[in-house]
Design an enzyme around this catalytic site. Sequence first.
Site, PDB file in Angstrom:
ATOM      1  N   ASP A   1       0.850  -1.183   0.000  1.00 19.31           N
ATOM      2  CA  ASP A   1       0.000   0.000   0.000  1.00 19.31           C
ATOM      3  C   ASP A   1       0.883   1.230   0.000  1.00 19.31           C
ATOM      4  OD1 ASP A   1      -2.089   1.745   0.133  1.00 19.31           O
ATOM      5  OD2 ASP A   1      -3.018   0.860   1.902  1.00 19.31           O
ATOM      6  N   GLY A   2       1.160   1.737  -1.196  1.00 20.19           N
ATOM      7  CA  GLY A   2       2.027   2.899  -1.337  1.00 20.19           C
ATOM      8  C   GLY A   2       1.351   4.055  -2.030  1.00 20.19           C
ATOM      9  N   LYS A   3       0.212   3.788  -2.701  1.00 24.70           N
ATOM     10  CA  LYS A   3      -0.561   4.813  -3.416  1.00 24.70           C
ATOM     11  C   LYS A   3       0.352   5.658  -4.298  1.00 24.70           C
ATOM     12  CE  LYS A   3      -4.219   4.835   0.052  1.00 24.70           C
ATOM     13  NZ  LYS A   3      -3.643   3.796   0.940  1.00 24.70           N
ATOM     14  N   ARG A   4       1.170   4.981  -5.085  1.00 25.73           N
ATOM     15  CA  ARG A   4       2.111   5.677  -5.950  1.00 25.73           C
ATOM     16  C   ARG A   4       1.399   6.219  -7.196  1.00 25.73           C
ATOM     17  NH1 ARG A   4       4.619   5.277  -1.650  1.00 25.73           N
ATOM     18  NH2 ARG A   4       6.732   4.433  -1.497  1.00 25.73           N
TER      19      ARG A   4
END
EC number: 4.1.1.23
Length: 301
Positions: A102-105
Site C-alpha cells: 500500500d504505497g498509493k504511488r
Amino acid sequence: MTFATRLNAAILRTGSVTCVGLDPRLAQLPKPLRDLVTGDRMDLAAAAYTQFCCEIIDVVADLVPCVKPQAAFFEQLGPAGMVSLGEVISHANRAGLIVITDGKRNDIGSTATAYADAYLGSSEPNRSPWGSDSLTVSPYLGRDSLEPFVEVCDRRAAGIFVLVKTSNPGGGYLQDLSVDGKTIYQSVAELVTELNQSRLDADGYGPVGAVVGATYPEQLVELRKAMPHSILLVPGFGAQGGSADDVRAALDANGTGAVVNSSRHIIFAHQRAEFSVAADESNWQDAVRAATVQMNEQLKG
C-alpha cells in the site's frame, strides 16, 4: 499464472477473503516488542516492526490469501524502516502469501515506470527489488499515469489496485464530483475496465484491480457491476464501520473477485477485550490468530 488468477486461487485455497493489513505503530506494539525499543533508536524500532509483522505473517499464513504492508509506517522510520519493509515483504513471499504493498504511488512517463519497476514482481527471473505482487496506485494524474504500471504488470504477472472510491469520509470531495453527467469515480471505473479488457484470465479477471471502500455500500454494489473484470480491494471493514453484509457485495458468484482488508482489528487484537491476553502480552500472537479466524467467520456469514 496472472496476478488475478493467483489471488483468486489463494482465496479458494484458504477459504478466506481476508487481507491482513500490516500497519505497525510503535505505541501499539505488544509489550515484549515495545520493550526492545529504547530512546529514539530508529533501528531498534525497525527491528521491532520486522519481528512484529513477520510473526503476524507466520500466524495467519494458513488462514488468509494476502497481506497488505502500509509503506508509510515503515517510511516513518527512515532508511531502517525501508529495510524492514523489504524484510517483511520477503518473509510474506516465502510464506506463500500474496503481497499488496500500500504505497498509493502515481506519476507519469519514466517516473511511473520506475515506481512500477521498483515494486511490481515477486517471481524470478523478473523479480522486482521490493518483490511485491501488487501495489496501490492513484489515478489522479490520468490515463498516462496508469499505463506504465499496467505494462509492467504485463511483463511480470503483477497487479495494481487503482483508487476508485476510497473509504475515508473526505474522499467524496473529488471522487463524487460530477463531470459530463458522470462522477469522477465512475469515470475512473470505466478506465479501469478498459485497461483490463484485453488482459483477462480464464476467470474473466485482469491485473487492474480497484480500491472500493466498505463504508459506501451502495457504491460498492454499483462498482462491482461497473468493474466486472477487476479484483476489488475493500478497506473500511471493522474499525471504520463497514459490515460483513456490506462487503459481500464485492464478491462474485464463486466467492472470489475481492479481498477485504483489516488492519487494527487484527494486528492489535491483543488490545481487544474479547481476546484473553496475558498481563505481559506475551501471547499476543494468539489474539492475532483468533481475530483473523473471527473475521473469516464473519465474512462467510
